[in-house]
Structures are given as C-alpha cells and as structure tokens.
Design a protein around this motif. Sequence first.
Motif, PDB file in Angstrom:
ATOM      1  N   LYS A   6       0.862  -1.185   0.000  1.00  0.00           N
ATOM      2  CA  LYS A   6       0.000   0.000   0.000  1.00  0.00           C
ATOM      3  C   LYS A   6       0.893   1.228   0.000  1.00  0.00           C
ATOM      4  O   LYS A   6       1.835   1.321   0.783  1.00  0.00           O
ATOM      5  CB  LYS A   6      -0.886  -0.013   1.242  1.00  0.00           C
ATOM      6  CG  LYS A   6      -1.819   1.160   1.387  1.00  0.00           C
ATOM      7  CD  LYS A   6      -2.643   1.004   2.658  1.00  0.00           C
ATOM      8  CE  LYS A   6      -3.506   2.202   2.941  1.00  0.00           C
ATOM      9  NZ  LYS A   6      -4.232   2.035   4.209  1.00  0.00           N
ATOM     10  N   GLN A   8       0.785   5.523   0.086  1.00  0.00           N
ATOM     11  CA  GLN A   8       0.004   6.744   0.309  1.00  0.00           C
ATOM     12  C   GLN A   8       0.947   7.930   0.211  1.00  0.00           C
ATOM     13  O   GLN A   8       2.108   7.846   0.623  1.00  0.00           O
ATOM     14  CB  GLN A   8      -0.657   6.750   1.683  1.00  0.00           C
ATOM     15  CG  GLN A   8      -1.743   5.710   1.851  1.00  0.00           C
ATOM     16  CD  GLN A   8      -2.410   5.827   3.210  1.00  0.00           C
ATOM     17  OE1 GLN A   8      -1.745   5.829   4.234  1.00  0.00           O
ATOM     18  NE2 GLN A   8      -3.726   5.933   3.209  1.00  0.00           N
ATOM     19  N   THR A  18      -2.415  16.438   3.917  1.00  0.00           N
ATOM     20  CA  THR A  18      -3.595  16.113   3.132  1.00  0.00           C
ATOM     21  C   THR A  18      -3.273  14.925   2.242  1.00  0.00           C
ATOM     22  O   THR A  18      -2.290  14.960   1.487  1.00  0.00           O
ATOM     23  CB  THR A  18      -4.011  17.312   2.249  1.00  0.00           C
ATOM     24  OG1 THR A  18      -4.245  18.442   3.085  1.00  0.00           O
ATOM     25  CG2 THR A  18      -5.257  16.998   1.441  1.00  0.00           C
ATOM     26  N   LEU A  19      -4.072  13.876   2.322  1.00  0.00           N
ATOM     27  CA  LEU A  19      -3.890  12.687   1.493  1.00  0.00           C
ATOM     28  C   LEU A  19      -4.191  13.026   0.042  1.00  0.00           C
ATOM     29  O   LEU A  19      -5.227  13.621  -0.264  1.00  0.00           O
ATOM     30  CB  LEU A  19      -4.814  11.562   1.982  1.00  0.00           C
ATOM     31  CG  LEU A  19      -4.728  10.229   1.243  1.00  0.00           C
ATOM     32  CD1 LEU A  19      -3.337   9.613   1.391  1.00  0.00           C
ATOM     33  CD2 LEU A  19      -5.794   9.278   1.771  1.00  0.00           C
ATOM     34  N   LEU A  20      -3.283  12.662  -0.863  1.00  0.00           N
ATOM     35  CA  LEU A  20      -3.472  12.930  -2.285  1.00  0.00           C
ATOM     36  C   LEU A  20      -4.147  11.750  -2.973  1.00  0.00           C
ATOM     37  O   LEU A  20      -4.050  10.610  -2.525  1.00  0.00           O
ATOM     38  CB  LEU A  20      -2.118  13.188  -2.953  1.00  0.00           C
ATOM     39  CG  LEU A  20      -1.330  14.398  -2.452  1.00  0.00           C
ATOM     40  CD1 LEU A  20      -0.018  14.530  -3.222  1.00  0.00           C
ATOM     41  CD2 LEU A  20      -2.150  15.674  -2.565  1.00  0.00           C
ATOM     42  N   GLU A  21      -4.792  12.052  -4.092  1.00  0.00           N
ATOM     43  CA  GLU A  21      -5.384  11.016  -4.933  1.00  0.00           C
ATOM     44  C   GLU A  21      -4.265  10.245  -5.627  1.00  0.00           C
ATOM     45  O   GLU A  21      -3.198  10.799  -5.907  1.00  0.00           O
ATOM     46  CB  GLU A  21      -6.302  11.642  -5.983  1.00  0.00           C
ATOM     47  CG  GLU A  21      -7.497  12.378  -5.412  1.00  0.00           C
ATOM     48  CD  GLU A  21      -8.512  11.448  -4.779  1.00  0.00           C
ATOM     49  OE1 GLU A  21      -8.649  10.297  -5.253  1.00  0.00           O
ATOM     50  OE2 GLU A  21      -9.157  11.857  -3.808  1.00  0.00           O
ATOM     51  N   GLU A  22      -4.510   8.989  -5.936  1.00  0.00           N
ATOM     52  CA  GLU A  22      -3.496   8.153  -6.580  1.00  0.00           C
ATOM     53  C   GLU A  22      -3.004   8.755  -7.895  1.00  0.00           C
ATOM     54  O   GLU A  22      -1.834   8.618  -8.261  1.00  0.00           O
ATOM     55  CB  GLU A  22      -4.036   6.746  -6.799  1.00  0.00           C
ATOM     56  CG  GLU A  22      -2.969   5.755  -7.170  1.00  0.00           C
ATOM     57  CD  GLU A  22      -3.472   4.315  -7.143  1.00  0.00           C
ATOM     58  OE1 GLU A  22      -2.819   3.487  -7.812  1.00  0.00           O
ATOM     59  OE2 GLU A  22      -4.476   4.029  -6.477  1.00  0.00           O
ATOM     60  N   SER A  23      -3.872   9.467  -8.605  1.00  0.00           N
ATOM     61  CA  SER A  23      -3.480  10.085  -9.879  1.00  0.00           C
ATOM     62  C   SER A  23      -2.423  11.170  -9.696  1.00  0.00           C
ATOM     63  O   SER A  23      -1.743  11.552 -10.652  1.00  0.00           O
ATOM     64  CB  SER A  23      -4.713  10.671 -10.579  1.00  0.00           C
ATOM     65  OG  SER A  23      -5.295  11.692  -9.777  1.00  0.00           O
ATOM     66  N   GLU A  24      -2.257  11.662  -8.472  1.00  0.00           N
ATOM     67  CA  GLU A  24      -1.270  12.708  -8.179  1.00  0.00           C
ATOM     68  C   GLU A  24       0.054  12.149  -7.644  1.00  0.00           C
ATOM     69  O   GLU A  24       1.002  12.905  -7.446  1.00  0.00           O
ATOM     70  CB  GLU A  24      -1.842  13.695  -7.164  1.00  0.00           C
ATOM     71  CG  GLU A  24      -3.084  14.418  -7.644  1.00  0.00           C
ATOM     72  CD  GLU A  24      -3.640  15.345  -6.587  1.00  0.00           C
ATOM     73  OE1 GLU A  24      -3.053  16.425  -6.401  1.00  0.00           O
ATOM     74  OE2 GLU A  24      -4.636  14.971  -5.940  1.00  0.00           O
ATOM     75  N   TYR A  34       6.336  16.606   1.121  1.00  0.00           N
ATOM     76  CA  TYR A  34       5.397  15.489   1.070  1.00  0.00           C
ATOM     77  C   TYR A  34       5.845  14.401   2.041  1.00  0.00           C
ATOM     78  O   TYR A  34       7.027  14.284   2.349  1.00  0.00           O
ATOM     79  CB  TYR A  34       5.352  14.876  -0.339  1.00  0.00           C
ATOM     80  CG  TYR A  34       4.899  15.827  -1.409  1.00  0.00           C
ATOM     81  CD1 TYR A  34       3.569  15.883  -1.810  1.00  0.00           C
ATOM     82  CD2 TYR A  34       5.797  16.693  -2.022  1.00  0.00           C
ATOM     83  CE1 TYR A  34       3.150  16.761  -2.794  1.00  0.00           C
ATOM     84  CE2 TYR A  34       5.388  17.583  -3.007  1.00  0.00           C
ATOM     85  CZ  TYR A  34       4.060  17.610  -3.389  1.00  0.00           C
ATOM     86  OH  TYR A  34       3.650  18.484  -4.365  1.00  0.00           O
TER      87      TYR A  34
END
Length: 98
Positions: A6, A8, A18-24, A34
């Motif tokens: 996994k 993240q 802030t959790l980013l989207e997988e596309s980012e 980060y």
Amino acid sequence: PVDSSKLQVFLIADKGKTLLEESEFGHFWNQNCYIVTYEIKVGKLERNVIYFWHGAHSTREDRGLSALLAGNMAKDLRFCQVRRVIQNKEPDHFLSHF
C-alpha cells in the motif's frame, strides 16, 4: 512473495497533511514537502517505510513539520523506517514506488 502493498502520499500544507489522490502520486512540486508511506505485507509480517520529501524551494516550516509528522506516524507503526529525501537526491528505493 509479497501478499500486499500500500502506498500513500500526503501533501504538507496549512500546518497539516492532506492525502493525495493516486493520480497525483509521483508529481512533486519544488515549493512543497510530502510524506510518502509504503506498507508491505508478507504472510503475517508487516513492514513500513515513511519518506519525507523536501522540495528545493520548500519553507523551513514545512520541512520541520514534515519531519515531525513522519516521526509521529512512525510511532504508531511497528517495524517502521523513516527516511528524509531531498529533491534531486532521491534514492532508487524511493523512486521505485513511482
């Protein structure tokens, strides 16, 4: 053989993360910091690595906060390594996740 893994990625901003989207994932901006977490499970064994990445033009406040948050996250995990990563000096094991 790896049973599961996994990844993240969190952006450090506004005195938090802030959790980013997988596309980012893998798109790092030099003015930001980060935190990247990687979890791997093999059978009943779980291992974690937390990277905190510092952009070349990131603020001192964000660099300090990313280190503090990464350390706090590591306290909650067993068998966790924490690694600082500097822009343009990324180790291969960090880059392999992207």
